[in-house]
Design a protein around this motif. Structure first.
Motif, PDB file in Angstrom:
ATOM      1  N   THR A   1      16.956  61.076  59.729  1.00 35.33           N
ATOM      2  CA  THR A   1      17.795  61.397  59.216  1.00 35.33           C
ATOM      3  C   THR A   1      17.936  62.522  58.600  1.00 35.33           C
ATOM      4  O   THR A   1      18.350  62.799  57.598  1.00 35.33           O
TER       5      THR A   1
ATOM      6  N   THR B   1       8.853  59.056  60.382  1.00 36.03           N
ATOM      7  CA  THR B   1       8.764  58.987  59.167  1.00 36.03           C
ATOM      8  C   THR B   1       9.719  57.386  59.185  1.00 36.03           C
ATOM      9  O   THR B   1       9.963  57.129  59.453  1.00 36.03           O
TER      10      THR B   1
ATOM     11  N   SER C   1      10.928  57.267  56.534  1.00 34.00           N
ATOM     12  CA  SER C   1      12.725  56.942  56.296  1.00 34.00           C
ATOM     13  C   SER C   1      13.547  55.948  57.212  1.00 34.00           C
ATOM     14  O   SER C   1      14.714  56.037  57.063  1.00 34.00           O
TER      15      SER C   1
ATOM     16  N   ALA D   1      13.265  53.077  57.770  1.00 31.84           N
ATOM     17  CA  ALA D   1      14.102  52.123  56.580  1.00 31.84           C
ATOM     18  C   ALA D   1      15.951  52.364  57.536  1.00 31.84           C
ATOM     19  O   ALA D   1      16.427  51.159  57.291  1.00 31.84           O
ATOM     20  N   LEU D   2      16.174  53.251  57.921  1.00 27.72           N
ATOM     21  CA  LEU D   2      17.377  53.572  58.289  1.00 27.72           C
ATOM     22  C   LEU D   2      17.337  52.495  59.435  1.00 27.72           C
ATOM     23  O   LEU D   2      18.715  51.753  59.858  1.00 27.72           O
TER      24      LEU D   2
ATOM     25  N   PRO E   1       9.084  50.617  53.933  1.00 22.84           N
ATOM     26  CA  PRO E   1      10.540  51.057  54.028  1.00 22.84           C
ATOM     27  C   PRO E   1      11.329  50.040  53.743  1.00 22.84           C
ATOM     28  O   PRO E   1      12.540  50.777  52.904  1.00 22.84           O
TER      29      PRO E   1
ATOM     30  N   LEU F   1      11.328  51.006  49.873  1.00 24.42           N
ATOM     31  CA  LEU F   1      11.572  52.437  49.965  1.00 24.42           C
ATOM     32  C   LEU F   1      13.619  52.673  49.499  1.00 24.42           C
ATOM     33  O   LEU F   1      14.033  53.491  48.441  1.00 24.42           O
ATOM     34  N   LEU F   2      13.463  51.841  50.086  1.00 25.71           N
ATOM     35  CA  LEU F   2      15.948  51.194  50.203  1.00 25.71           C
ATOM     36  C   LEU F   2      15.777  50.400  49.293  1.00 25.71           C
ATOM     37  O   LEU F   2      17.088  49.997  49.377  1.00 25.71           O
TER      38      LEU F   2
END
Ligand code: C2E
Ligand code: MG
Ligand code: MG
Ligand code: MG
Length: 288
Positions: free
Chosen positions: A207, A237, A239, A242-243, A282, A285-286
């Protein structure tokens, strides 16, 4: 005479492996006895299936409890074992241990494959292949092998033939550290692999880097086009996780989810059904 030979060892090699030359020689001698003395042990790192929200497998990672040096990590002794042929006994020991531990997992209701890292040199060793097949076939447990592409490049014909024998008896084949070595699409298309593990080199800074997401996304597409599942290693992480989910990555592995842990801790981890925690966090989170 031996000391003189040691001091002439190439500098690059001992720097790369994190040990000085005399260290290497004495570690190599100690390793010969380590298996018999019960100094080696395994830790397990879960593989989290993102869509199914379950731990879909675990990877066995070897460690050495050295009586004088303390904990020695595989980066400091696997290459030594490969040079000395001790890799055969080390890997046979690992497979035997994994068979025992997989039975414990299955008895607790977690009948998931345990993945063993297989050194490239072993893929062209017909005797090892026969031993490994015999052990695994008679055990009836779910086992996977993680191999690197570099392993195949050394002696492609025999390696690919042996991998097909492994796959034929139900061993799940995963290509490890994809993208970090000498990747060859020519070999990739011939391998009977069902999992592609993207090297952590492209995942740990996913990220914060411009190019890593592009590399990861295209690798996911490539693997899916070849009907393989994609595993991202080095997920550290929320993030990054999530990605990866958004990009369609199938499986995640890394310190965020769990470090490599001893079997009793793994059993606790699985009993707590941790998988859902990591998949839902996550997503929130998104805003998914
Ligand atoms: P590998 O198979 O690619 O294993 C992944 C390595 O990354 C492991 O290091 C693991 O502890 C580490 N790792 C896992 N998650 C993360 C993360 O989120 N961030 C970071 N930075 N690292 C993470 P380990 O246990 O030191 O093993 C290193 C390598 O040694 C393995 O790489 C594998 O190639 C080899 N190895 C381990 N066990 C065996 C074995 O039984 N036989 C053979 N032949 N090789 C083994
Ligand atoms: Mg591995
Ligand atoms: Mg790897
Ligand atoms: Mg690696």
């Amino acid at each position: 005479c031996e000391a003189a030979r040691e001091t002439r060892a190439p500098v690059v090699r001992h720097l790369a492996r994190g040990t000085t030359p005399p260290d290497r020689a004495s570690l190599g001698r100690d390793l010969r006895d380590a298996i018999g003395k019960g100094e080696l042990f395994l830790q397990y790192q879960p593989k989290l299936h993102l869509r199914r929200q379950v731990v879909s497998g675990v990877e066995a990672l070897i460690r050495w409890r050295h009586p004088v040096r303390g904990l020695v990590m595989p980066g400091d002794f696997i290459a030594l074992a490969e040079e000395s042929q001790d890799i055969v006994d080390l890997t046979v020991w690992t497979i035997q241990q994994v068979i025992k531990d997989q039975r414990v997992l299955a008895a607790r209701g977690h009948d998931i494959p345990v993945f063993v890292n297989i050194s490239g040199v072993l893929l062209s060793d017909a005797r090892f292949v026969r031993r490994a097949c015999a052990l695994i076939q008679s055990s009836g447990v779910k086992i996977g092998f993680e191999i690197t592409e570099t392993a195949v490049i050394r002696d492609p014909q025999s390696a690919i033939g042996h991998l097909k024998r492994f796959a034929d008896i139900g061993i799940v084949i995963a290509i490890d550290d994809y993208g970090a070595g000498l990747s060859s699409l020519a070999y990739l298309k011939q391998l009977p692999a069902s999992e592609l593990k993207i090297d952590k080199l492209f995942v740990t800074q996913l990220t914060s880097s411009n190019r890593d997401p592009l590399i990861v996304r295209s690798t996911i597409d490539l693997a899916h086009a070849m009907e393989m599942e994609v595993v991202a290693e080095g997920v550290e992480t929320a993030s990054a996780l999530a990605l990866l989910s958004v990009m369609g990555c199938d499986v995640a592995q890394g310190f965020l989810i769990s470090r490599p842990i001893d079997l009793p801790i793994l059993l606790e981890f699985l009993a707590r059904d941790q998988a859902r925690v990591f998949v839902s966090a996550p997503a929130k989170l998104l805003n998914l």
